[in-house]
Motif scaffolding. Structure first.
Motif, short mmCIF file in Angstrom:
data_model
loop_
_atom_site.label_atom_id
_atom_site.label_comp_id
_atom_site.label_asym_id
_atom_site.label_seq_id
_atom_site.Cartn_x
_atom_site.Cartn_y
_atom_site.Cartn_z
N ALA A 176 -1.18 -48.82 4.17
CA ALA A 176 -0.97 -48.15 2.88
C ALA A 176 0.52 -47.97 2.65
CB ALA A 176 -1.68 -46.79 2.85
N VAL A 177 0.94 -48.10 1.40
CA VAL A 177 2.32 -47.87 1.00
C VAL A 177 2.29 -46.85 -0.12
CG1 VAL A 177 4.45 -48.88 0.11
CG2 VAL A 177 2.97 -50.22 1.61
N GLU A 178 3.10 -45.79 0.01
CA GLU A 178 3.08 -44.70 -0.97
C GLU A 178 4.49 -44.25 -1.30
OE1 GLU A 178 0.59 -43.28 -2.52
OE2 GLU A 178 -1.23 -43.68 -1.37
N ASN A 179 4.63 -43.65 -2.47
CA ASN A 179 5.88 -43.02 -2.87
C ASN A 179 6.15 -41.79 -2.01
OD1 ASN A 179 6.80 -40.56 -4.88
ND2 ASN A 179 8.10 -42.36 -5.03
N ASP A 180 7.41 -41.58 -1.65
CA ASP A 180 7.73 -40.49 -0.72
C ASP A 180 7.42 -39.11 -1.30
OD1 ASP A 180 9.81 -40.59 -2.57
OD2 ASP A 180 11.42 -40.53 -1.08
N ALA A 181 7.66 -38.90 -2.59
CA ALA A 181 7.37 -37.58 -3.17
C ALA A 181 5.87 -37.32 -3.24
CB ALA A 181 7.98 -37.47 -4.57
N ASP A 182 5.07 -38.35 -3.49
CA ASP A 182 3.62 -38.19 -3.47
C ASP A 182 3.16 -37.79 -2.07
OD1 ASP A 182 3.42 -38.82 -6.13
OD2 ASP A 182 2.79 -40.89 -5.81
N LEU A 183 3.76 -38.41 -1.05
CA LEU A 183 3.40 -38.05 0.32
C LEU A 183 3.82 -36.62 0.65
CD1 LEU A 183 4.30 -41.36 2.21
CD2 LEU A 183 2.03 -40.50 1.62
N ALA A 184 4.98 -36.21 0.15
CA ALA A 184 5.41 -34.83 0.36
C ALA A 184 4.40 -33.86 -0.24
CB ALA A 184 6.79 -34.61 -0.24
N ALA A 185 3.89 -34.19 -1.42
CA ALA A 185 2.87 -33.34 -2.05
C ALA A 185 1.60 -33.30 -1.20
CB ALA A 185 2.55 -33.84 -3.46
N MET A 186 1.20 -34.45 -0.64
CA MET A 186 0.02 -34.48 0.24
C MET A 186 0.23 -33.58 1.45
SD MET A 186 -1.03 -38.51 0.35
CE MET A 186 -0.96 -39.51 -1.14
N ALA A 187 1.42 -33.61 2.00
CA ALA A 187 1.71 -32.77 3.16
C ALA A 187 1.60 -31.30 2.81
CB ALA A 187 3.10 -33.08 3.71
N GLU A 188 2.11 -30.92 1.67
CA GLU A 188 2.10 -29.50 1.29
C GLU A 188 0.68 -28.99 1.06
OE1 GLU A 188 4.53 -27.46 1.41
OE2 GLU A 188 6.17 -28.88 1.72
N ILE A 189 -0.13 -29.75 0.33
CA ILE A 189 -1.47 -29.24 0.01
C ILE A 189 -2.41 -29.31 1.21
CG2 ILE A 189 -1.23 -29.78 -2.44
CD1 ILE A 189 -2.98 -32.22 -2.02
N SER A 190 -2.03 -30.07 2.24
CA SER A 190 -2.89 -30.17 3.42
C SER A 190 -2.59 -29.10 4.47
CB SER A 190 -2.73 -31.56 4.08
OG SER A 190 -1.44 -31.71 4.65
N GLN A 191 -1.56 -28.31 4.25
CA GLN A 191 -1.21 -27.27 5.23
C GLN A 191 -2.25 -26.16 5.24
OE1 GLN A 191 1.57 -27.46 7.50
NE2 GLN A 191 1.15 -29.49 6.67
N PRO A 192 -2.68 -25.71 6.42
CA PRO A 192 -3.66 -24.62 6.49
C PRO A 192 -3.13 -23.35 5.81
CG PRO A 192 -3.38 -25.67 8.64
CD PRO A 192 -2.29 -26.21 7.75
N GLY A 193 -4.01 -22.71 5.07
CA GLY A 193 -3.64 -21.45 4.45
C GLY A 193 -2.82 -21.56 3.19
N ARG A 194 -2.57 -22.80 2.72
CA ARG A 194 -1.79 -22.96 1.48
C ARG A 194 -2.73 -22.79 0.30
NH1 ARG A 194 3.49 -22.85 1.02
NH2 ARG A 194 3.97 -24.91 0.18
#
Length: 402
Positions: A204-222
């Motif tokens: 998979a190839v993704e835009n870096d800002a989209d991946l940053a958003a995925m990281a943020e929403i996947s954090q427990p308790g967010r």
């Protein structure tokens, strides 16, 4: 059996009638429960019944199948109570059944990691890109970083099932960067050569800002990030947009690209805080102001912020311009996206955190419903962690195909 496959039992999905489809759906429900459970959590039949709505006999039969397929381990330890034989059957998720590779590829470097199925990082490697020639093929250096990360994790490529590469460029629906993007003026990658390195991987190839958003929403308790923007704020600005809990890419993958700011009065560019502060500082020095940073080549945002905090006038003015530029950029995004939260992410997040209160006050003057501002806690790894999540999603989607 049919009572376990209604729309209510399967999260609103259409009722299933095929016997094989029923088995697949039920297996997916059980395996999903293990994906979502804490790492190394031991689950017994009672836990699985409560978590899936299936019967005890069904969950135990499925757990046996998943154990045989390598997804689960079983631990049936002796009872701690004398005379009671063994405890109930207990299953744990096999987080190392396969692994994933994630890479963050920027203008000047590539960093790659290896992670298990719970996202724990097992190995890491980086490569700085030598030279500054235009349009240099960096495929070899990226592959070197991948190989070194695998060696760091002490695993063979065959252990990996999926890989995700994050690029500082818009990515279309086919996983290809937009033609003519500035990223490709500096960095070239041969995607076929990358795939040939490990043809069995899911790529998979993704835009870096989209991946940053995925990281943020996947954090427990967010909580409260179902309508949010993750703003990568480095040399340039890039936005990962989340709508209804999902990353929104747009019709062609270009959602969140910030080049439009070049045509916004008062903003004028998509430069990020590092570049804005450095440019403002340079202008102050040219105008004859003194600064403790005079003579430094490309001072970092952190150095400029430290100087400003120490009373350096030129640095204070540079930070003030940075705050204004960010406030205007965020207000522009807010005007048509209306996010509830904007997360400032990337390596500058910690530097910008003390400035967010003033930026928040400025936003209240610019828009009727200013979003809440937060500084990411994921630091420079935010894109890497998002790439790990994207690769894990690929593994999860294909988990029951074999």
């Amino acid at each position: 059996m049919s009572s376990e496959t209604t729309g209510e039992r399967s999260g609103g999905r259409t009722p299933v009638t095929s016997t094989q489809a029923v088995r697949d759906l039920n297996s997916s429900l059980v395996l999903d429960h293990f994906w979502q459970a804490p790492a190394d959590a031991g689950l017994i039949a009672t836990d699985l019944v409560a978590g899936t709505g299936l019967t005890r006999s069904t969950v135990l039969a499925i757990a046996d199948e998943l154990r045989e397929a390598g997804w689960l381990h079983e631990d049936r330890a002796p009872s701690l109570v004398p005379g009671r034989g063994r405890q109930a059957r207990r299953f744990t998720f096999n987080k190392q059944r396969c692994l994933v590779v994630a890479c963050d590829i920027g203008y000047r470097s590539a960093t790659c990691v290896v992670a298990d199925l719970k996202g724990e990082l097992l190995g890491r490697a980086s490569r700085r890109f030598d030279g500054r020639e235009a349009a240099v093929d960096r495929t070899g250096e990226v592959l070197e970083a991948v190989v070194e990360a695998l060696q760091s994790a002490q695993v063979a490529p065959e252990r990996v099932q999926a890989a995700c590469f994050g690029l500082a460029a818009p990515i279309d629906r086919h996983g290809e960067p937009y033609p003519g993007n500035p990223f490709w003026d500096a960095v070239r990658l041969d995607f076929q050569r990358l795939r040939d390195f490990a043809p069995g991987w899911i790529w998979a190839v993704e835009n870096d800002a989209d991946l940053a958003a995925m990281a943020e929403i996947s954090q427990p308790g967010r909580q409260g990030l179902d309508s949010s923007v993750t703003l990568l704020a480095g040399e340039w600005l890039g936005a990962g947009i989340v709508i209804n809990g999902e990353v929104f890419r747009g019709a062609n993958g270009g959602a969140g690209e910030m080049a439009f700011l070049e045509r916004v009065s008062g903003v004028g560019s998509s430069l990020g805080p590092s570049a804005v502060a450095r440019t403002a500082l340079g202008e102050a020095l040219v105008a004859g102001q003194n600064s403790v940073l005079e003579g430094q080549w490309r001072p970092s945002l952190a150095a400029i912020a430290d100087a400003a905090a120490s009373g350096d006038r030129a640095a204070r003015e540079a930070i003030a311009r940075t705050e204004e530029q960010l406030a205007l950029a965020i207000s522009t995004l807010s005007g048509f996206l209306d996010p509830g939260t904007v997360i400032i992410a990337g390596g500058n997040a910690g530097v910008l955190a003390p400035l967010l209160e003033r930026i928040q006050d400025r936003l209240a003057q610019l828009v009727a419903f200013p979003p809440a501002l937060q500084a990411s806690l994921l630091g420079r790894d935010v894109v890497l962690l998002g790439a790990v999540q994207r690769a894990l999603a690929a593994v999860r989607a294909a988990a029951l195909e074999a």
